[in-house]
Design an enzyme around this catalytic site. Structure first.
Site, PDB file in Angstrom:
ATOM      1  N   ASP A  51       0.878  -1.163   0.000  1.00  0.00           N
ATOM      2  CA  ASP A  51       0.000   0.000   0.000  1.00  0.00           C
ATOM      3  C   ASP A  51       0.924   1.224   0.000  1.00  0.00           C
ATOM      4  OD1 ASP A  51      -2.353   1.668   0.489  1.00  0.00           O
ATOM      5  OD2 ASP A  51      -1.591   1.821   2.534  1.00  0.00           O
ATOM      6  N   ASP A  72       0.059   5.166   1.012  1.00  0.00           N
ATOM      7  CA  ASP A  72      -0.089   6.080   2.152  1.00  0.00           C
ATOM      8  C   ASP A  72      -0.171   5.303   3.464  1.00  0.00           C
ATOM      9  OD1 ASP A  72      -1.237   8.974   0.827  1.00  0.00           O
ATOM     10  OD2 ASP A  72      -1.498   7.172  -0.375  1.00  0.00           O
ATOM     11  N   ASP A  92      -1.544  -0.943   5.876  1.00  0.00           N
ATOM     12  CA  ASP A  92      -1.831  -0.421   7.225  1.00  0.00           C
ATOM     13  C   ASP A  92      -3.320  -0.258   7.473  1.00  0.00           C
ATOM     14  OD1 ASP A  92      -2.102   1.844   5.417  1.00  0.00           O
ATOM     15  OD2 ASP A  92      -2.102   3.121   7.203  1.00  0.00           O
TER      16      ASP A  92
END
Length: 211
Positions: A9, A11, A166
């Site tokens: 991922d 960001d 995250d």
């Protein structure tokens, strides 16, 4: 585990973009004569994009008559300040260098739009083997399509990949694509066992232990 490819991922996993997104929101609020919001309250919303920031900042829904104008403006501010403070998380640069030395593929699968993703990567001189964005395909995470597309682009089997993220949607996307998932605790999400991740790491370098 035989791993040939690591997908990340963006960001909150590879790059800490929250400071610049928070700056864009607060600059917009300031332009409209409103009080700025605390960074700690903005940070958890970053994964949900500009529209979520507008809803939070202006305490409104997307039906507000000025919502489209505000959303367009926050994207403009962010684009012009995309590398103001954003940087890779501690340990990410070393991790990527190690993956390259091991001749492993690595890529990015994000829900961030293509124009912003590629601009940010260019500004920070980050060159993945594959990049799949939120508007690359018809579907985005947690749908499995972006991850499977990344695998196809690299000609690798999903079972030989890891997906690192995250956010709960990252874990769901990985599960939906039959790709083993790695949840990071240093990002923006509050990792819980309910995410049903396969692995959890507190620092980027811990990923090397899994491969």
């Amino acid at each position: 585990m035989t791993v040939s490819t690591i997908l990340f991922d963006l960001d909150g996993t590879l790059i800490d973009t929250a400071p610049d997104l928070a700056y864009a929101l607060n600059k917009l609020l300031e332009e409209n004569g409103l009080t700025q919001k605390p960074y700690d309250q903005i940070k958890p919303l970053v994964a949900f994009g500009g529209k979520a920031l507008i809803k939070f900042g202006f305490e409104c829904e997307d039906t507000h008559p000025k919502f489209v104008v505000w959303h367009r403006r926050i994207l403009e501010i962010y684009t012009n300040n995309i590398d103001r403070s954003s940087a890779t998380f501690d340990g990410i640069d070393d991790l990527i260098n190690t993956l390259k030395k091991k001749k492993l593929h690595w890529g990015i699968v994000t829900n961030k739009p293509e124009n912003l993703t590629h601009l940010l990567l260019e500004k920070l001189n980050i060159k993945p083997d594959v990049v799949v964005c939120g508007d690359t395909l018809e579907f985005n995470k947690p749908h499995p399509a972006p991850l499977l597309y990344a695998c196809a682009q690299l000609a690798v089997e999903p079972k030989k990949c890891l997906f690192v993220g995250d956010d709960l949607n990252d874990m769901l996307a990985g599960s939906n694509a039959n790709i083993k998932t790695v949840a990071v605790t240093y990002g923006y999400g509050c990792v819980t066992k309910n995410w049903n991740y396969d692995h959890k790491i507190d620092q980027p370098q811990e990923l090397l232990e899994l491969i």
